[in-house]
Motif scaffolding. Structure first.
Motif, PDB file in Angstrom:
ATOM      1  N   THR A  39       0.848  -1.188   0.000  1.00 14.60           N
ATOM      2  CA  THR A  39       0.000   0.000   0.000  1.00 14.60           C
ATOM      3  C   THR A  39       0.882   1.235   0.000  1.00 14.60           C
ATOM      4  N   GLY A  40       0.719   2.050  -1.039  1.00 13.75           N
ATOM      5  CA  GLY A  40       1.522   3.251  -1.182  1.00 13.75           C
ATOM      6  C   GLY A  40       0.827   4.481  -0.642  1.00 13.75           C
ATOM      7  N   VAL A  41       1.360   5.647  -1.002  1.00  6.38           N
ATOM      8  CA  VAL A  41       0.824   6.931  -0.563  1.00  6.38           C
ATOM      9  C   VAL A  41       0.250   7.654  -1.775  1.00  6.38           C
ATOM     10  N   THR A  42      -1.019   8.027  -1.697  1.00  7.54           N
ATOM     11  CA  THR A  42      -1.658   8.777  -2.768  1.00  7.54           C
ATOM     12  C   THR A  42      -1.631  10.258  -2.429  1.00  7.54           C
ATOM     13  N   ASP A  43      -0.990  11.047  -3.291  1.00  9.11           N
ATOM     14  CA  ASP A  43      -0.853  12.485  -3.058  1.00  9.11           C
ATOM     15  C   ASP A  43      -1.629  13.220  -4.138  1.00  9.11           C
ATOM     16  N   THR A  44      -2.772  13.781  -3.766  1.00  9.37           N
ATOM     17  CA  THR A  44      -3.610  14.465  -4.757  1.00  9.37           C
ATOM     18  C   THR A  44      -3.010  15.799  -5.189  1.00  9.37           C
ATOM     19  N   THR A  45      -2.087  16.337  -4.405  1.00  8.42           N
ATOM     20  CA  THR A  45      -1.441  17.599  -4.773  1.00  8.42           C
ATOM     21  C   THR A  45      -0.461  17.388  -5.923  1.00  8.42           C
ATOM     22  N   THR A  46       0.362  16.344  -5.835  1.00  8.49           N
ATOM     23  CA  THR A  46       1.335  16.062  -6.905  1.00  8.49           C
ATOM     24  C   THR A  46       0.723  15.232  -8.021  1.00  8.49           C
ATOM     25  N   GLY A  47      -0.399  14.557  -7.723  1.00 11.55           N
ATOM     26  CA  GLY A  47      -1.016  13.684  -8.713  1.00 11.55           C
ATOM     27  C   GLY A  47      -0.270  12.376  -8.902  1.00 11.55           C
ATOM     28  N   ILE A  48       0.392  11.917  -7.842  1.00 14.02           N
ATOM     29  CA  ILE A  48       1.245  10.730  -7.936  1.00 14.02           C
ATOM     30  C   ILE A  48       0.946   9.770  -6.781  1.00 14.02           C
ATOM     31  N   ILE A  49       0.989   8.480  -7.068  1.00 15.72           N
ATOM     32  CA  ILE A  49       0.958   7.444  -6.036  1.00 15.72           C
ATOM     33  C   ILE A  49       2.401   6.982  -5.827  1.00 15.72           C
ATOM     34  N   TYR A  50       2.862   7.027  -4.579  1.00 16.06           N
ATOM     35  CA  TYR A  50       4.246   6.711  -4.245  1.00 16.06           C
ATOM     36  C   TYR A  50       4.311   5.340  -3.557  1.00 16.06           C
ATOM     37  N   PHE A  51       4.953   4.396  -4.204  1.00 13.62           N
ATOM     38  CA  PHE A  51       5.254   3.104  -3.575  1.00 13.62           C
ATOM     39  C   PHE A  51       6.745   3.096  -3.254  1.00 13.62           C
ATOM     40  N   ARG A  52       7.072   3.127  -1.982  1.00  8.79           N
ATOM     41  CA  ARG A  52       8.474   3.208  -1.574  1.00  8.79           C
ATOM     42  C   ARG A  52       8.887   1.944  -0.832  1.00  8.79           C
ATOM     43  N   GLY A  53      10.146   1.593  -0.978  1.00  9.51           N
ATOM     44  CA  GLY A  53      10.711   0.502  -0.190  1.00  9.51           C
ATOM     45  C   GLY A  53      10.110  -0.861  -0.470  1.00  9.51           C
ATOM     46  N   ILE A  54       9.867  -1.162  -1.745  1.00  8.97           N
ATOM     47  CA  ILE A  54       9.341  -2.481  -2.112  1.00  8.97           C
ATOM     48  C   ILE A  54      10.519  -3.457  -2.252  1.00  8.97           C
ATOM     49  N   ARG A  55      10.505  -4.504  -1.468  1.00  9.40           N
ATOM     50  CA  ARG A  55      11.559  -5.525  -1.595  1.00  9.40           C
ATOM     51  C   ARG A  55      11.408  -6.242  -2.933  1.00  9.40           C
ATOM     52  N   TYR A  56      12.493  -6.259  -3.719  1.00  6.93           N
ATOM     53  CA  TYR A  56      12.422  -6.935  -5.012  1.00  6.93           C
ATOM     54  C   TYR A  56      13.266  -8.203  -5.074  1.00  6.93           C
ATOM     55  N   ALA A  57      14.040  -8.479  -4.029  1.00  7.28           N
ATOM     56  CA  ALA A  57      14.862  -9.697  -3.988  1.00  7.28           C
ATOM     57  C   ALA A  57      15.133 -10.039  -2.529  1.00  7.28           C
ATOM     58  N   ASP A  58      15.538 -11.262  -2.300  1.00  9.60           N
ATOM     59  CA  ASP A  58      15.897 -11.674  -0.944  1.00  9.60           C
ATOM     60  C   ASP A  58      17.082 -10.857  -0.429  1.00  9.60           C
ATOM     61  N   ALA A  59      17.156 -10.727   0.874  1.00  7.59           N
ATOM     62  CA  ALA A  59      18.280 -10.007   1.481  1.00  7.59           C
ATOM     63  C   ALA A  59      19.595 -10.704   1.130  1.00  7.59           C
ATOM     64  N   PRO A  60      20.569 -10.001   0.548  1.00  5.92           N
ATOM     65  CA  PRO A  60      21.837 -10.635   0.139  1.00  5.92           C
ATOM     66  C   PRO A  60      22.819 -10.735   1.303  1.00  5.92           C
ATOM     67  N   VAL A  61      22.440 -11.478   2.304  1.00  9.88           N
ATOM     68  CA  VAL A  61      23.243 -11.586   3.524  1.00  9.88           C
ATOM     69  C   VAL A  61      23.671 -13.041   3.730  1.00  9.88           C
ATOM     70  N   GLY A  62      24.652 -13.241   4.598  1.00  6.23           N
ATOM     71  CA  GLY A  62      25.097 -14.596   4.927  1.00  6.23           C
ATOM     72  C   GLY A  62      25.504 -15.369   3.692  1.00  6.23           C
ATOM     73  N   ALA A  63      24.858 -16.507   3.477  1.00  6.76           N
ATOM     74  CA  ALA A  63      25.187 -17.373   2.340  1.00  6.76           C
ATOM     75  C   ALA A  63      24.911 -16.712   0.996  1.00  6.76           C
ATOM     76  N   LEU A  64      24.080 -15.658   0.983  1.00 10.93           N
ATOM     77  CA  LEU A  64      23.761 -14.977  -0.272  1.00 10.93           C
ATOM     78  C   LEU A  64      24.709 -13.814  -0.575  1.00 10.93           C
ATOM     79  N   ARG A  65      25.697 -13.579   0.286  1.00 13.42           N
ATOM     80  CA  ARG A  65      26.703 -12.570  -0.048  1.00 13.42           C
ATOM     81  C   ARG A  65      27.477 -13.019  -1.294  1.00 13.42           C
ATOM     82  N   TRP A  66      27.700 -12.075  -2.195  1.00 17.18           N
ATOM     83  CA  TRP A  66      28.433 -12.343  -3.447  1.00 17.18           C
ATOM     84  C   TRP A  66      27.812 -13.496  -4.238  1.00 17.18           C
ATOM     85  N   ARG A  67      26.484 -13.570  -4.147  1.00 18.05           N
ATOM     86  CA  ARG A  67      25.705 -14.477  -4.992  1.00 18.05           C
ATOM     87  C   ARG A  67      24.799 -13.635  -5.879  1.00 18.05           C
ATOM     88  N   ALA A  68      24.312 -14.240  -6.949  1.00 16.45           N
ATOM     89  CA  ALA A  68      23.311 -13.567  -7.771  1.00 16.45           C
ATOM     90  C   ALA A  68      22.057 -13.345  -6.935  1.00 16.45           C
TER      91      ALA A  68
END
Length: 530
Positions: free
Chosen positions: A35-64
């Protein structure tokens, strides 16, 4: 064993994604509801901070990167930005940064529906592949001036030692160029979910500045152009694709950088033992080690950067563009007049600093060799003949500025637009020259991401530039009201190009002198490894 095939196999999988057409401010994906933020002043819906991949930590460091995320996230408030990736200059993790940083932001016009099928503009931030984040690029001056609606998307990607560590151990037990693969994962994610946000996955333009512009260039040539018309359909920059040093993953430079970093972390032994140690190390230790490497490289700007890994980047750009092994998509590339200003004059090493007292041309050589370690004195002397000191008011700093700016940035735009034209593609080149707002590297970003009030002549240029760029995204041709027609490249050097100067927006030819200097730099590309 993780692999690129594992990480990106999901792009071939079709899943039905539910969309709330009545309220696009809430988007349901198969791994979470955002759920994003709808701003009627700017006319834009803002979706921020959407995770697009698993956290690249631990075993996933330096992995695709693994996309889409494998964990079900449930209901997510997409109102705040995600954590920024850790910069190389950081000696420890800060509250705003994290190793878990693979987040994106999606900005949608307020009246968009699930059936709008809007073109999409994806922006990769700059920062020398060692700093920066996607969070500082607001969409208002792109979405609002555009004569046709579009969606704007930005992605974080791993930086420095986390995203661009090379060396044999990484190659054997992970991936090089992890940061570029993060960007590619973002494009894979977008192909899968674009329609959920009212976008058209068949009309994606990639865009970037500095390292982000370099990234755009690298995605064009990656694996012979495999991404073109699959993950993106046009490419542009604002400004300056960075034609950087691209050693092989096992060249002495890359191996030495890896060894120094691993040594600072305290890891040794076999390749597998070192990588296991690095993957188990505290993140603050990894951050500290990267900053220590940086502190020891006093003649280098950004030692952690893309490499020729033999998997994703299998060929260097000059070679690839010359041979036509790049994505066959329309391009819009350009540069600023003073691209080289401030670089060599700011290095910590006085022997490579062109503003040092009593600096000579040797300082220029040391600066360039600090970025391209294979650059020879013989080639430098030939460069001096093309850039005689007398042409630069007998000022070493100005002479070095022009050399570095052209070899790394200006000539890259010349090369890419020329190559696109040579292979029958739509190609557009620009030249930002603004004594009021600055013509230095990155100065033109003020046109897109700054709320300042401009003087009338500058406002006219800014208005035109916004319309040129957004119309290229929406129609494939850069067009602006009350400004000149931007002519396609017609020559092998990408000429003519549009001059964006206050009070004088016009088409100009690339000079024979600039063409000759660019031909020199690209003629020694095997030496420079770019």
């Amino acid at each position: 064993m993780y692999s690129l095939l594992r990480a990106f196999a999901a792009v071939a999988v079709f899943l039905t994604v539910q969309v709330d057409a009545a309220a696009l401010s809430t988007v349901k994906l198969d791994y979470g509801t955002f759920t994003g933020v709808t701003d009627t002043t700017t006319g834009i819906i803002y979706f921020r901070g959407i995770r697009y991949a698993d956290a690249p930590v631990g075993a996933l460091r330096w992995r695709a990167p693994v996309t889409p995320p494998t964990t079900k996230l449930g209901n997510v408030s997409a109102t705040n930005f995600g954590a920024q990736c850790i910069a190389t200059s950081q000696s420890a993790v800060t509250p705003s940064t994290s190793e878990d940083c693979l987040f994106g932001n999606v900005y949608v016009p307020i009246n968009t529906t699930a059936k709008s099928a809007l073109p999409i503009l994806v922006y990769f931030h700059g920062g020398g592949f060692e700093g920066g984040s996607s969070n500082g690029f607001p969409p208002e001056h792109l979405l609002q001036p555009s004569t046709k609606p579009l969606i704007f998307v930005t992605f974080n990607y791993r930086l420095g030692q986390f995203g661009f560590l090379g060396g044999t151990p990484v190659h054997q037990h992970g991936v090089g160029n992890a940061g570029l693969l993060d960007q590619r994962a973002g494009l894979v994610w977008l192909q899968r979910y674009a329609r959920s946000f009212g976008g058209d996955p068949r009309r994606v333009t990639i865009w970037g500045e500095s390292a982000g512009a370099g990234s755009t260039m690298f995605h064009l040539v990656a694996q012979g152009g495999i991404n073109g018309n699959t993950l993106f359909h046009q490419a542009m920059v604002s400004d300056s694709p960075s034609l950087s040093f691209l050693p092989y993953y096992n060249d002495a430079f890359t191996e030495n950088l890896f060894s120094q970093f691993a040594g600072f972390v305290g890891c040794s032994g076999t390749s597998s033992a070192i990588m296991a140690c690095l993957r188990n190390a505290p993140v603050d230790t990894l951050a500290s080690a990267g900053s220590r490497v940086l502190a020891n490289r006093t003649s280098s700007f950004y030692p952690f950067a893309p490499i020729t890994d033999g998997r994703y980047l299998i060929e260097r750009p000059v070679e690839a563009f010359r041979a036509g092994r790049f994505a066959r998509v329309p391009v819009l590339f350009g540069s600023n007049t003073n691209e080289g200003a401030g670089w060599c004059g700011g290095l910590p090493n006085p022997a490579a600093n062109t503003k040092s007292p009593n600096a000579t041309e040797t300082n220029i050589y040391n600066c360039i060799a600090g970025q391209f370690s294979t650059f020879t004195q013989e080639s430098f002397q030939k460069a001096v003949e093309l850039y005689p000191l007398a042409d630069y008011a007998n000022t070493i700093d100005l002479q070095g500025q022009q050399m570095y700016g052209e070899m790394r940035y200006i000539c890259s735009a010349v090369m890419i637009t020329g190559a696109a034209k040579n292979f029958g593609l739509k190609s557009f080149q620009y030249h930002w020259d603004n004594p009021n707002l600055s013509s230095n590297h990155g100065a033109e970003l003020v046109a897109f991401f700054n709320d300042r009030t401009f003087e009338p002549e500058d406002q006219a240029v800014v208005d035109a530039m916004r319309q040129y760029f957004t119309s290229f995204v929406t129609s494939g041709s850069p067009v602006a009201d009350n400004s000149v027609a931007w002519t396609r490249s017609a020559n092998k050097d990408g000429s003519p190009r549009i001059l964006l100067h206050p009070g004088n927006v016009t088409m100009e030819k690339i000079t024979d002198a600039l063409s000759a200097r660019c031909a020199f730099w690209h003629g020694i590309s095997k030496e420079l490894k770019n």
